[in-house]
Design an enzyme around this catalytic site. Structure first.
Site, PDB file in Angstrom:
ATOM      1  CG  HIS A  16      -1.920   0.965   1.333  1.00 53.16           C
ATOM      2  ND1 HIS A  16      -1.609   2.504   1.681  1.00 53.16           N
ATOM      3  CD2 HIS A  16      -3.278   0.984   0.847  1.00 53.16           C
ATOM      4  CE1 HIS A  16      -2.848   3.018   1.650  1.00 53.16           C
ATOM      5  NE2 HIS A  16      -3.483   2.409   1.300  1.00 53.16           N
ATOM      6  CG  ASP A  18      -1.014   5.989   2.970  1.00 48.80           C
ATOM      7  OD1 ASP A  18      -0.449   6.920   2.327  1.00 48.80           O
ATOM      8  OD2 ASP A  18      -2.150   5.943   3.047  1.00 48.80           O
ATOM      9  CE  LYS A  19       1.004   0.615   7.418  1.00 52.60           C
ATOM     10  NZ  LYS A  19       2.068   1.179   8.584  1.00 52.60           N
ATOM     11  CD  GLU A  44       7.163  12.731   8.736  1.00 51.74           C
ATOM     12  OE1 GLU A  44       6.256  12.034   8.150  1.00 51.74           O
ATOM     13  OE2 GLU A  44       7.214  13.096  10.172  1.00 51.74           O
ATOM     14  CD  GLU A  57      12.293  18.131  11.092  1.00 52.08           C
ATOM     15  OE1 GLU A  57      11.838  18.485  10.054  1.00 52.08           O
ATOM     16  OE2 GLU A  57      11.675  17.320  11.841  1.00 52.08           O
ATOM     17  CE  LYS A 177      -7.476   0.330   1.856  1.00 53.99           C
ATOM     18  NZ  LYS A 177      -8.058   1.533   1.532  1.00 53.99           N
ATOM     19  CG  PHE A 245      -6.420  -3.290  -7.325  1.00 56.23           C
ATOM     20  CD1 PHE A 245      -5.582  -2.018  -7.696  1.00 56.23           C
ATOM     21  CD2 PHE A 245      -6.678  -3.724  -5.995  1.00 56.23           C
ATOM     22  CE1 PHE A 245      -5.012  -1.500  -6.609  1.00 56.23           C
ATOM     23  CE2 PHE A 245      -6.030  -2.938  -4.794  1.00 56.23           C
ATOM     24  CZ  PHE A 245      -5.154  -1.727  -5.154  1.00 56.23           C
ATOM     25  CG  ASP A 253      -3.941   7.068  -3.093  1.00 55.81           C
ATOM     26  OD1 ASP A 253      -3.852   8.109  -3.365  1.00 55.81           O
ATOM     27  OD2 ASP A 253      -4.610   6.558  -2.349  1.00 55.81           O
ATOM     28  CB  ALA A 254       0.467  10.595  -3.378  1.00 53.34           C
ATOM     29  NE  ARG A 259      -1.723   9.556   3.196  1.00 52.27           N
ATOM     30  CZ  ARG A 259      -1.894  10.107   1.898  1.00 52.27           C
ATOM     31  NH1 ARG A 259      -2.291  11.234   2.011  1.00 52.27           N
ATOM     32  NH2 ARG A 259      -1.791   9.266   0.961  1.00 52.27           N
ATOM     33  CE  LYS A 260      -4.267   3.655   4.850  1.00 53.39           C
ATOM     34  NZ  LYS A 260      -4.534   4.916   4.521  1.00 53.39           N
ATOM     35  CE  LYS A 280       6.193  11.122  14.333  1.00 55.03           C
ATOM     36  NZ  LYS A 280       5.007  11.177  15.104  1.00 55.03           N
ATOM     37  CE  LYS A 284      11.913  12.930  16.940  1.00 58.47           C
ATOM     38  NZ  LYS A 284      13.360  13.117  16.964  1.00 58.47           N
ATOM     39  CG  ASP A 286       3.886  11.246  18.564  1.00 55.28           C
ATOM     40  OD1 ASP A 286       3.096  11.520  19.631  1.00 55.28           O
ATOM     41  OD2 ASP A 286       4.070  12.065  17.635  1.00 55.28           O
TER      42      ASP A 286
END
Length: 403
Positions: A16, A18-19, A44, A57, A177, A245, A253-254, A259-260, A280, A284, A286
């Site tokens: 995917h 995003d992955k 990122e 960074e 998916k 597909f 798709d960018a 995002r997941k 990260k 961090k 998060d």
């Protein structure tokens, strides 16, 4: 809590878009931590048709100095790591190919103002790399103490990827998916009411006998993954419901890092603080605090103290100690939630759950992150240095603190 209901979770494959971005970002984290375990990394990634862009960074010995000068050979290592990650996933398509894609590296030095708040110095302990709230969750629905809907969604796609890599399912392409809907009765998974699988495929597998072969294959995978008692003639399958597909991944798709976040965590069964993990370093919170809260929740359920547990931690940037600890066993606890909170606070090996304490206890300053970036950060088998937050080695400490 409701006892009878339908609940759904989704997963996305390693291919995917995003992955793909998440895996590239975490591959860069691993590269830099292998050079400097104290490196600071916020990487990122953007992926689109024949293009990968890095931004963010960094700071670390043997990586980049404060003026933004790269150490010799490191930019070439960064690009090689990006291409190797895309190759491992399996992208060799006209619209996204590991060897021919364009690559832009826009990483730059970490802000000195962030560094002064986060770094230890004098009598000041290392502070949290950012403010925020983090949640951990566990329940007794599966052997790995994860929500069943997400557990099965991940495993369907992981199996399909393994078959694609091995050649057992050569008609599959990397992007996919899944979605699993279960009916719960008395709070227990009783039946799979709907299964959704959309997978990128080779030419011609959207019609006729080839389409039937693809559908039969997916149903066989589902039957292998889900317990037989959850499947029946009433289970509804949606396999590639939009039809063709063939164009997928970053060409279709960018993709962007982070995002997941619900796929990465608990499939919607738990609250989420909003912070992504991939790209990260473990200063961090998060990332590291989300790992320690999962660790705590899993050990609470594994210890038999609850059937379901949610934990929240909160931090302020530059401040070492968490602002709050919250435990909710959703009415399933064998002792009071406040008693569990006190027990957690009494376990010295957790180091007060400061960023340094978390990293030390779980051993997070290691290049262990790329494999977390697909098929979930939780519900994975701990092995060696990998997935230490999935261990249940705190059970005896919790029981002793409650004695």
């Amino acid at each position: 809590m409701r006892s009878n209901y339908l609940f759904t979770s989704e997963s996305v494959s390693e291919g995917h878009p995003d992955k793909v971005s998440d895996q590239i970002s975490d591959a860069i984290v691993d590269l830099f931590l292998s050079k400097d375990p104290e490196a600071r990394i916020a990487c990122e990634t953007l992926t689109t048709t024949q293009l990968v862009v890095l931004a963010g960074e960094i700071r670390g010995k043997g990586i980049m100095d404060e003026a933004g000068n790269w150490a010799p050979g490191v930019p070439e290592e960064v690009e090689a790591t990006v291409r190797a990650t895309v190759k491992r996933i399996g992208y060799e398509q006209d619209g996204f190919h590991w060897e021919t894609l364009k690559f832009h590296n826009n990483l730059h030095p970490q802000s000195a103002h962030i560094a002064q708040g986060v770094d230890a110095g004098g009598n000041k302990d290392e502070g949290a790399g950012d403010q925020g709230i983090m949640f951990g969750f566990a329940c007794d629905e599966t052997p790995d103490l994860m929500p069943a809907t997400l557990y099965y969604s991940h495993r369907i796609l992981h199996r399909m990827a393994a078959d694609r890599h091995s050649g057992a399912a050569p008609f599959l392409e990397p992007d996919a998916k899944s979605q699993v809907t279960l009916r719960y009765e008395n709070g227990i998974p009783a039946a799979a009411t709907a299964i959704v699988v959309s997978t990128q495929h080779g030419k011609g597998y959207d019609q006729g006998e080839k389409e039937a072969e693809l559908h039969a294959y997916v149903k066989k995978v589902v039957a292998d993954i889900l317990p037989a008692e959850l499947l029946s003639d009433e289970t509804v399958y949606h396999i590639n419901p939009t039809g063709s597909f063939e164009i997928g991944g970053p060409d279709g798709d960018a993709g962007l890092t982070g995002r997941k976040i619900i796929v990465d965590t608990y499939g919607g069964a738990s609250p989420h603080g909003g912070g992504a993990f991939s790209g990260k370093d473990p200063t961090k919170v998060d990332r590291s605090a989300a790992y320690i809260t999962r660790y705590l929740a899993k050990n609470i359920v594994a210890a038999g103290l609850a059937k379901r547990c949610t934990i929240q931690l909160a931090y302020a940037i530059g401040v070492a100690k968490p602002l709050s600890l919250y435990v909710d066993t959703h009415g399933t606890g064998t002792v009071g939630d406040d008693v569990i909170e006190q027990a957690i606070g009494a376990i010295e090996k957790l180091g007060g759950m400061t960023p340094r304490g978390i990293r030390t206890h779980l051993g997070l300053n290691k290049p262990i992150y790329e494999r977390t970036a697909a098929y979930g950060h939780f519900g994975r088998d701990p092995e060696g240095d990998f997935f230490p937050w999935e261990k249940t080695d705190l059970v005896d400490d919790l029981k002793a603190a409650l004695a």
